[in-house]
Design a protein around this motif. Structure first.
Motif, PDB file in Angstrom:
ATOM      1  N   LEU A 171      42.321   7.472  51.081  1.00 44.00           N
ATOM      2  CA  LEU A 171      43.527   6.962  51.738  1.00 44.00           C
ATOM      3  C   LEU A 171      44.673   6.805  50.746  1.00 44.00           C
ATOM      4  N   ASN A 172      44.783   7.756  49.851  1.00 42.40           N
ATOM      5  CA  ASN A 172      45.824   7.713  48.825  1.00 42.40           C
ATOM      6  C   ASN A 172      46.917   8.740  49.104  1.00 42.40           C
ATOM      7  N   ASN A 173      48.046   8.536  48.451  1.00 39.19           N
ATOM      8  CA  ASN A 173      49.149   9.484  48.434  1.00 39.19           C
ATOM      9  C   ASN A 173      48.607  10.899  48.189  1.00 39.19           C
ATOM     10  N   PHE A 174      48.935  11.846  49.064  1.00 42.50           N
ATOM     11  CA  PHE A 174      48.415  13.213  48.933  1.00 42.50           C
ATOM     12  C   PHE A 174      48.828  13.884  47.622  1.00 42.50           C
ATOM     13  N   MET A 175      49.859  13.383  46.956  1.00 39.89           N
ATOM     14  CA  MET A 175      50.239  13.935  45.650  1.00 39.89           C
ATOM     15  C   MET A 175      49.125  13.722  44.624  1.00 39.89           C
ATOM     16  N   LYS A 176      48.249  12.749  44.879  1.00 39.35           N
ATOM     17  CA  LYS A 176      47.174  12.424  43.938  1.00 39.35           C
ATOM     18  C   LYS A 176      45.935  13.316  44.104  1.00 39.35           C
ATOM     19  N   LEU A 177      45.954  14.191  45.099  1.00 42.56           N
ATOM     20  CA  LEU A 177      44.781  15.028  45.373  1.00 42.56           C
ATOM     21  C   LEU A 177      44.813  16.266  44.474  1.00 42.56           C
ATOM     22  N   SER A 178      44.347  16.103  43.260  1.00 43.94           N
ATOM     23  CA  SER A 178      44.352  17.200  42.292  1.00 43.94           C
ATOM     24  C   SER A 178      43.326  18.260  42.679  1.00 43.94           C
ATOM     25  N   ASP A 179      43.466  19.453  42.123  1.00 44.05           N
ATOM     26  CA  ASP A 179      42.491  20.518  42.374  1.00 44.05           C
ATOM     27  C   ASP A 179      41.097  20.112  41.909  1.00 44.05           C
ATOM     28  N   ASP A 180      41.025  19.442  40.763  1.00 45.48           N
ATOM     29  CA  ASP A 180      39.723  18.991  40.255  1.00 45.48           C
ATOM     30  C   ASP A 180      39.075  18.010  41.223  1.00 45.48           C
ATOM     31  N   TYR A 181      39.888  17.149  41.800  1.00 41.34           N
ATOM     32  CA  TYR A 181      39.377  16.170  42.768  1.00 41.34           C
ATOM     33  C   TYR A 181      38.852  16.872  44.014  1.00 41.34           C
ATOM     34  N   LEU A 182      39.631  17.809  44.556  1.00 44.09           N
ATOM     35  CA  LEU A 182      39.196  18.512  45.769  1.00 44.09           C
ATOM     36  C   LEU A 182      37.961  19.369  45.508  1.00 44.09           C
ATOM     37  N   SER A 183      37.849  19.916  44.303  1.00 45.92           N
ATOM     38  CA  SER A 183      36.633  20.672  43.947  1.00 45.92           C
ATOM     39  C   SER A 183      35.413  19.765  43.972  1.00 45.92           C
ATOM     40  N   ALA A 184      35.587  18.540  43.477  1.00 47.01           N
ATOM     41  CA  ALA A 184      34.485  17.567  43.491  1.00 47.01           C
ATOM     42  C   ALA A 184      34.138  17.168  44.921  1.00 47.01           C
ATOM     43  N   VAL A 185      35.150  16.976  45.763  1.00 49.83           N
ATOM     44  CA  VAL A 185      34.915  16.621  47.168  1.00 49.83           C
ATOM     45  C   VAL A 185      34.118  17.723  47.868  1.00 49.83           C
ATOM     46  N   LYS A 186      34.470  18.964  47.592  1.00 43.63           N
ATOM     47  CA  LYS A 186      33.749  20.105  48.188  1.00 43.63           C
ATOM     48  C   LYS A 186      32.267  20.054  47.813  1.00 43.63           C
ATOM     49  N   LYS A 187      31.965  19.820  46.549  1.00 43.27           N
ATOM     50  CA  LYS A 187      30.565  19.775  46.092  1.00 43.27           C
ATOM     51  C   LYS A 187      29.824  18.587  46.716  1.00 43.27           C
ATOM     52  N   ILE A 188      30.509  17.472  46.871  1.00 42.32           N
ATOM     53  CA  ILE A 188      29.880  16.294  47.470  1.00 42.32           C
ATOM     54  C   ILE A 188      29.541  16.555  48.933  1.00 42.32           C
ATOM     55  N   LEU A 189      30.486  17.103  49.684  1.00 44.89           N
ATOM     56  CA  LEU A 189      30.244  17.390  51.101  1.00 44.89           C
ATOM     57  C   LEU A 189      29.129  18.418  51.277  1.00 44.89           C
ATOM     58  N   ASP A 190      29.091  19.420  50.397  1.00 47.65           N
ATOM     59  CA  ASP A 190      28.034  20.436  50.477  1.00 47.65           C
ATOM     60  C   ASP A 190      26.653  19.829  50.222  1.00 47.65           C
ATOM     61  N   ALA A 191      26.620  18.800  49.369  1.00 44.38           N
ATOM     62  CA  ALA A 191      25.341  18.174  49.007  1.00 44.38           C
ATOM     63  C   ALA A 191      24.893  17.115  50.015  1.00 44.38           C
ATOM     64  N   VAL A 192      25.811  16.722  50.892  1.00 44.28           N
ATOM     65  CA  VAL A 192      25.475  15.725  51.917  1.00 44.28           C
ATOM     66  C   VAL A 192      25.735  16.356  53.288  1.00 44.28           C
ATOM     67  N   PRO A 193      24.752  17.080  53.841  1.00 46.47           N
ATOM     68  CA  PRO A 193      24.926  17.791  55.114  1.00 46.47           C
ATOM     69  C   PRO A 193      25.376  16.845  56.231  1.00 46.47           C
ATOM     70  N   GLU A 194      26.287  17.352  57.059  1.00 46.53           N
ATOM     71  CA  GLU A 194      26.811  16.636  58.238  1.00 46.53           C
ATOM     72  C   GLU A 194      27.725  15.465  57.878  1.00 46.53           C
ATOM     73  N   SER A 195      27.965  15.249  56.597  1.00 41.96           N
ATOM     74  CA  SER A 195      28.936  14.224  56.224  1.00 41.96           C
ATOM     75  C   SER A 195      30.343  14.771  56.439  1.00 41.96           C
ATOM     76  N   LYS A 196      31.333  13.889  56.438  1.00 36.82           N
ATOM     77  CA  LYS A 196      32.727  14.320  56.564  1.00 36.82           C
ATOM     78  C   LYS A 196      33.602  13.395  55.718  1.00 36.82           C
ATOM     79  N   ILE A 197      34.887  13.760  55.607  1.00 38.64           N
ATOM     80  CA  ILE A 197      35.823  12.931  54.862  1.00 38.64           C
ATOM     81  C   ILE A 197      37.106  12.773  55.661  1.00 38.64           C
TER      82      ILE A 197
END
Length: 454
Positions: free
Chosen positions: A282-308
């Motif tokens: 729930l942060n300012n979208f300017m703070k969503l760095s590429d490194d952060y989104l890459s980490a989010v992708k890996k987390i979602l892939d590792a937790v099936p059926e989860s969402k953000i």
């Protein structure tokens, strides 16, 4: 430029940007065009583009006052960038300080014989993220020892403004006077506390440059060194300012640099039962760095059926559309992208774990999540701005939610999503009492201030 401004007002930053790029080569005042380009990049959540545009504004402007403002905007935008390191930041802060090499200084001030006079200066005193951390300092001080005044660079007012106006010994609107005249009015104060730093174009710093107070400090409303010789202290604690080589200021050391005071709208909501694990950001979208989104992708892939759930801090459709497109590029499918809104508090009832952004984490949004009973996972860095969220977690007694590298961040998020008992235990461990202990914070702050000022 007027057409570009109109397009920006209509939230059409892509069209505005294209027009501005066409007129830039022949523009008489290029700095104005660069400034608007920076606004376009802001509305498109392009932190790197915004930083470059503000830098270009500073380099092409011939007026010192506005050069300083552009460079403050540039310094602020730099903190969104993952590649920012200590060496670069120190270098850029030195350039900013050089813009004051011929600054006029008001006559020295003798120590006050009676109460210690403390002047707080801010771009405004409306309710804001920063206000949730400094409110108690202006309302709950010892009136026998201190005289506190508030100086606002804006005539804008809300209910919070009225509250501050009714509590301090003096409230002053300096929006219609020059920086020098404002400094002359403040002149004679024992302590000046700059709550703005490089926010809002560093306007508060341009007043502090005249040295209207005997001792001058910055912090709470700003998260890093100002780089300015005329700021004597930065308000910190042993964790937040552990890597103090960045600071040109001395550290005004407190036990805790933060205490969170929720406003009346921040009412804790009941958790909505849901089967699938839900992360949140729930942060300012300017703070969503590429490194952060890459980490989010890996987390979602590792937790099936989860969402953000992503929620911006502005209601701009352009920023929502930009993030949706970025998520497609990262292959992130199980995501809801919401625009900023006043009723975002209900989001906390849907979220199991906040994935704090990095390298620029949440401040108030981290504290608010903890207050709402939602744990926050934080990746702590070395630069001061990258330690704010972790410091808040430390104060709330949930150090276990602090990690120090991306691999650990991903591993911890997956572990907590797959072990709800452990997550629940951490949730129950959150010390809201310590997080919101404004009484101890105010006592520590003013006792330290008294010892220094005397």
């Amino acid at each position: 430029m007027e057409v570009a401004k109109k397009l920006l007002d209509e939230n059409k930053p892509t069209e505005a940007l294209e027009r501005l790029k066409r007129i830039l080569p022949t523009a008489h005042e290029k700095w104005r065009v660069h400034e608007l380009i920076g606004a376009c990049f802001h509305d498109l959540c392009d932190a790197e583009g915004a930083a470059q545009a503000y830098f270009n504004s500073a380099m092409t402007d011939k007026y010192l006052r506005s050069q300083r403002a552009h460079f403050s905007n540039y310094l602020f935008a730099l903190h969104y960038l993952p590649q920012l390191d200590a060496e670069t930041l120190i270098h850029e802060l030195k350039i900013y300080n050089s813009l004051y090499r011929d600054a006029e200084i008001l006559p020295p001030i003798k120590k006050s014989a009676e109460k210690i006079s403390v002047a707080f200066i801010s771009p405004n005193f409306c309710d804001s993220s920063a206000a949730r951390f400094y409110e108690a300092l202006l309302t709950d001080y010892d009136r026998e020892k201190f005289s506190v005044t508030a100086w606002s660079l804006s005539s804008e007012a809300d209910n919070f403004t009225g509250k501050i106006r009714g509590k301090v010994d003096g409230y002053f609107d300096i929006s219609e006077v020059s920086f020098f005249e404002a400094a002359e009015q403040i002149h004679g104060s024992d302590v000046l506390i700059d709550l703005g730093g490089h926010t809002e174009g560093g306007s508060t710093l341009q007043i502090a440059a005249y040295r209207p107070a005997r001792v001058q400090m910055c912090g709470i409303g700003y998260f890093d060194s100002t780089g300015a010789d005329f700021i004597d202290y930065f308000i910190g604690d042993e964790f937040l300012t552990a890597h103090d080589e960045i600071f040109t200021e001395k550290i005004f050391l407190l036990r805790n640099a933060f205490a969170f005071k929720p406003n009346d709208k921040m009412i804790r909501v009941k958790k909505i039962p849901h089967k699938n694990f839900t992360f949140g950001s729930l942060n300012n979208f300017m703070k969503l760095s590429d490194d952060y989104l890459s980490a989010v992708k890996k987390i979602l892939d590792a937790v099936p059926e989860s969402k953000i759930i992503f929620r911006d801090t502005t209601p701009l459709k352009s920023r929502q559309a930009t993030l949706i497109e970025r998520l497609k590029n990262f292959g992130i499918e199980r995501a809801e992208v919401r625009r900023g809104a006043d009723n975002f508090f209900t989001d906390y009832s849907e979220i199991d774990l906040i994935l704090d952004t990095f390298p620029y984490p949440g401040g108030m949004m981290t504290a608010l999540a903890l207050y709402m009973g939602v744990p926050v996972l934080n990746l702590c860095g070395k630069l001061p701005h990258s330690r704010t969220g972790a410091d808040i977690l430390r104060i709330a007694d949930v150090d276990e939610l602090i990690v120090y590298d991306v691999e650990s961040y991903i591993k911890k998020a997956v572990e907590l999503a797959n072990n709800r008992a452990k997550l629940s235990a951490l949730t129950n461990k959150i010390s809201v009492d310590k997080l919101t202990d404004t009484k101890s914070f105010v006592e520590d702050f003013y006792s330290s201030l008294e010892a220094m000022a005397r």
